[in-house]
Design a protein around this motif. Structure first.
Motif, mmCIF file in Angstrom:
data_model
loop_
_atom_site.group_PDB
_atom_site.id
_atom_site.type_symbol
_atom_site.label_atom_id
_atom_site.label_comp_id
_atom_site.label_asym_id
_atom_site.label_seq_id
_atom_site.Cartn_x
_atom_site.Cartn_y
_atom_site.Cartn_z
ATOM 1 N N SER A 296 14.398 -39.522 -6.747
ATOM 2 C CA SER A 296 13.888 -41.007 -7.362
ATOM 3 C C SER A 296 13.378 -40.416 -8.539
ATOM 4 C CB SER A 296 12.368 -40.789 -5.844
ATOM 5 O OG SER A 296 11.397 -40.677 -6.089
ATOM 6 N N GLY A 297 13.339 -42.144 -9.281
ATOM 7 C CA GLY A 297 13.029 -42.273 -10.599
ATOM 8 C C GLY A 297 11.835 -42.361 -10.407
ATOM 9 N N TRP A 298 11.446 -42.698 -10.075
ATOM 10 C CA TRP A 298 9.509 -42.901 -9.940
ATOM 11 C C TRP A 298 8.998 -42.350 -10.055
ATOM 12 C CZ3 TRP A 298 7.753 -42.103 -5.309
ATOM 13 C CH2 TRP A 298 7.870 -42.610 -4.147
ATOM 14 N N LEU A 299 9.843 -40.932 -9.368
ATOM 15 C CA LEU A 299 8.322 -39.958 -8.352
ATOM 16 C C LEU A 299 9.000 -38.388 -9.972
ATOM 17 C CD1 LEU A 299 6.130 -38.481 -7.502
ATOM 18 C CD2 LEU A 299 6.779 -38.223 -5.750
ATOM 19 N N ARG A 300 9.324 -38.001 -10.893
ATOM 20 C CA ARG A 300 10.031 -37.422 -12.255
ATOM 21 C C ARG A 300 9.088 -36.303 -12.045
ATOM 22 N NH1 ARG A 300 10.962 -40.177 -16.664
ATOM 23 N NH2 ARG A 300 9.176 -41.265 -16.003
ATOM 24 N N PHE A 301 8.437 -35.293 -11.108
ATOM 25 C CA PHE A 301 7.254 -34.194 -11.464
ATOM 26 C C PHE A 301 8.334 -33.410 -11.310
ATOM 27 C CE2 PHE A 301 3.823 -31.743 -11.341
ATOM 28 C CZ PHE A 301 3.287 -31.621 -12.078
ATOM 29 N N ASP A 302 8.693 -32.189 -11.113
ATOM 30 C CA ASP A 302 9.239 -31.211 -10.616
ATOM 31 C C ASP A 302 8.247 -30.062 -11.407
ATOM 32 O OD1 ASP A 302 9.677 -31.181 -13.383
ATOM 33 O OD2 ASP A 302 12.720 -31.023 -12.606
ATOM 34 N N GLY A 303 7.110 -29.773 -12.076
ATOM 35 C CA GLY A 303 6.757 -29.004 -12.929
ATOM 36 C C GLY A 303 7.218 -28.238 -14.234
ATOM 37 N N ALA A 304 8.658 -29.011 -14.673
ATOM 38 C CA ALA A 304 8.799 -28.624 -15.814
ATOM 39 C C ALA A 304 8.194 -28.493 -17.544
ATOM 40 C CB ALA A 304 10.246 -29.025 -16.047
#
Length: 417
Positions: A296-304
Motif C-alpha cells: 500500500s502506498g499510504w504505509l511505506r514504513f519498512d525500516g529502511a
C-alpha cells in the motif's frame, strides 16, 4: 514600524524582498497590506531577510493587518485565479467531502441497498491507481508535479461516490488513501493548512470505514504538521491516539512501528533521550515482520530509514557523538546514494551540517550544507527547504564566515509556495 517600513528602511523593493524569501512580489504586497499572513516556514525566511527575530516579526506584521480590517470591516481577501490548479484541488476536496459525508451518514442497510448489484471493478481500479500514484510521488524529484494527476483522480473518485458505483467501504478506503497522498504533496510544499485539512479528512473517512491502520497513518501525518509548527506536545497527543488505533489494526502491517518511529522524533524534540530510545526500539521491531506490508502506498514504513531517523533524533538531542556515525552509515546506503532520493539524502546532509554548526566547524557546515542546498534547488522540495532554514538558526557566530554567510543567503532564497 510595519513590515513595509522595515523593508524600505533596509532598501529593499518588494521584488528584491520576494526574491530573498522565495515568494512572488504580490505575496509581499499581501503581507504588507495584512490580507494574508506568512506561513510558518516563510516566517523564518522573512525574519532572516529583514534581520529581526520571529517575535520582532510578529510586531511588524500586527500593525499592518489592523488598518485593512478597520477600513473594510472584514478580513480582506484576494481570491485565487480560477485557473489555479491548487485551487481546483481544494474545490475538489470540498465536493468529495460533501458527497462522502452524505454517504457515510446513511444507515449501513441503506448504503448496501444503493450499491446492490453494482459493478465492483471501480473500487479496485482506484486502489491500483492510488498505489501507482504513491510510487510516482516517491520517485519524482519535484513532488508538486504530482498535483494535477491527484486532482484528476479526486474528480473520478467524486463521481464514483456521487453515483454510488461500488462498495462504499472500499471507496471510502480509497478516498482516505488519496487524501493522505494529497496531504503529503501539500506538506512538502509547506502548505500546512491544506495538509492538515487533507489529513483530517482522511482520518474522518477512515473512521467511517473502520480502517484502523489508515486512520492511524492519517494521524501520524497530521502529527508531522504539528511538529513542523513546533507544537511537539500536541504532536505527542495525536501520536498517542494513533498508537491506540494501530494496535486495533492489522498486526501484520508496520503501522505501529511507524507510529513509534515518529514518537521518537517528538521525544527527541522534547529532550527525552530515554523515551526516544524506547520508541526507536519499538520501531526497529518492524524487521521482525514476516509479511511484506509495503504494497500500500499510504504505509511505506519498512525500516529502511531507521538509521537516518535515529541519527536525526540524536542530533536533536545534542548527542553528536552518537549521531555522526549513524548518519555516515545511513549516507552510504544505496537508497541515499547520489542521484537517488533527493529528499532523504538532503535531510541527512543537513543533519551532518547541523553537527558541524554545533561544533563551530565552518568547513563541515559548508561541505554538507552546499550539497544539500543543490539538492533542494533541484527538487524544489519544501521539506528540504524547511530543514535547511532550521539549519540557519544554528549558525550563530559562524554566520560571520563568508562561506557560511553565502550558504545562508542561498538558503534564504529557496523558493517556497
Amino acid at each position: 514600524m510595519g513590515l513595509a517600513k522595515r523593508r524600505r528602511t533596509l532598501g529593499y523593493s518588494q521584488e528584491e524582498l520576494a526574491h530573498l524569501v522565495g515568494v512572488d512580489r504580490t505575496t509581499i504586497g499581501r503581507w504588507e497590506s495584512g490580507r494574508i499572513s506568512p506561513q510558518p516556514p516563510q516566517r523564518r525566511g522573512l525574519a532572516i531577510a529583514l534581520g529581526v527575530s520571529l517575535q520582532e516579526l510578529d510586531c511588524l506584521l500586527t500593525p499592518s493587518r489592523a488598518p485593512v480590517q478597520e477600513i473594510t470591516g472584514r478580513q480582506a481577501d484576494n481570491p485565487p485565479s480560477a485557473g489555479d490548479s491548487d485551487e481546483m484541488i481544494r474545490r475538489e476536496f470540498l465536493r468529495i467531502l460533501t458527497v462522502s459525508g452524505a454517504l457515510t451518514a446513511l444507515p449501513v442497510e441503506e448504503i448496501e441497498a444503493l450499491t446492490e448489484g453494482v459493478h465492483q471493478g471501480v473500487p479496485s481500479d482506484f486502489a491500483r491507481m492510488n498505489r501507482h500514484l504513491w510510487q510516482v510521488y516517491q520517485l519524482t524529484r519535484a513532488k508538486g508535479s504530482v498535483y494535477p494527476v491527484i486532482r484528476d483522480q479526486l474528480t473520478k473518485l467524486n463521481e464514483a461516490l456521487a453515483g454510488h458505483r461500488g462498495n462504499p467501504g472500499i471507496l471510502l478506503h480509497a478516498a482516505s488513501d488519496l487524501y493522505q497522498l494529497a496531504g503529503e504533496v501539500a506538506f512538502d510544499g509547506n502548505r500546512y493548512s491544506d495538509a492538515a485539512a487533507s489529513y483530517s479528512l482522511a482520518a474522518s473517512v477512515s473512521k467511517d470505514a473502520k480502517a484502523y491502520d489508515l486512520w492511524a497513518c492519517a494521524l501520524v501525518r497530521h502529527a508531522y504538521v504539528d511538529m513542523g509548527e513546533q507544537h511537539y506536545h500536541q504532536a505527542a497527543q495525536v501520536l498517542s491516539a494513533a498508537e491506540q488505533l494501530a494496535h486495533r489494526g492489522d498486526s501484520n502491517l508496520s503501522t505501529r512501528h511507524w507510529v513509534a518511529s515518529v514518537q521518537a522524533e517528538t521525544y527527541a524534540a522534547l529532550g527525552d533521550l530515554d523515551a526516544c530510545e524506547r520508541a526507536m526500539e519499538r520501531a526497529e521491531k518492524v524487521r521482525d515482520l514476516t509479511v511484506d506490508s509495503g504494497d500500500s502506498g499510504w504505509l511505506r514504513f519498512d525500516g529502511a530509514r531507521l538509521a537516518e531517523e535515529r541519527g536525526s533524533r540524536y542530533v536533536r538531542l545534542g548527542r553528536l557523538d552518537l549521531a555522526e556515525g549513524v548518519l555516515m552509515t545511513a549516507l552510504a546506503q544505496t537508497g541515499l546514494a547520489s542521484g537517488h532520493s533527493y529528499r532523504r539524502r538532503a535531510a541527512v546532509l543537513t543533519d551532518l551540517a547541523a553537527i558541524g554548526a554545533k561544533r563551530r566547524d565552518a568547513e563541515q557546515v559548508v561541505t554538507y550544507g552546499e550539497e544539500a542546498l543543490r539538492l533542494a534547488r533541484a527538487s524544489g522540495s519544501g521539506y528540504v527547504a524547511r530543514r535547511l532554514r532550521a539549519l540557519c538558526d544554528e549558525f550563530g557566530s559562524l554566520g560571520r564566515d563568508p562561506r557560511v554567510a553565502e550558504l545562508g543567503v542561498g538558503i534564504a532564497a529557496l523558493s517556497t509556495p
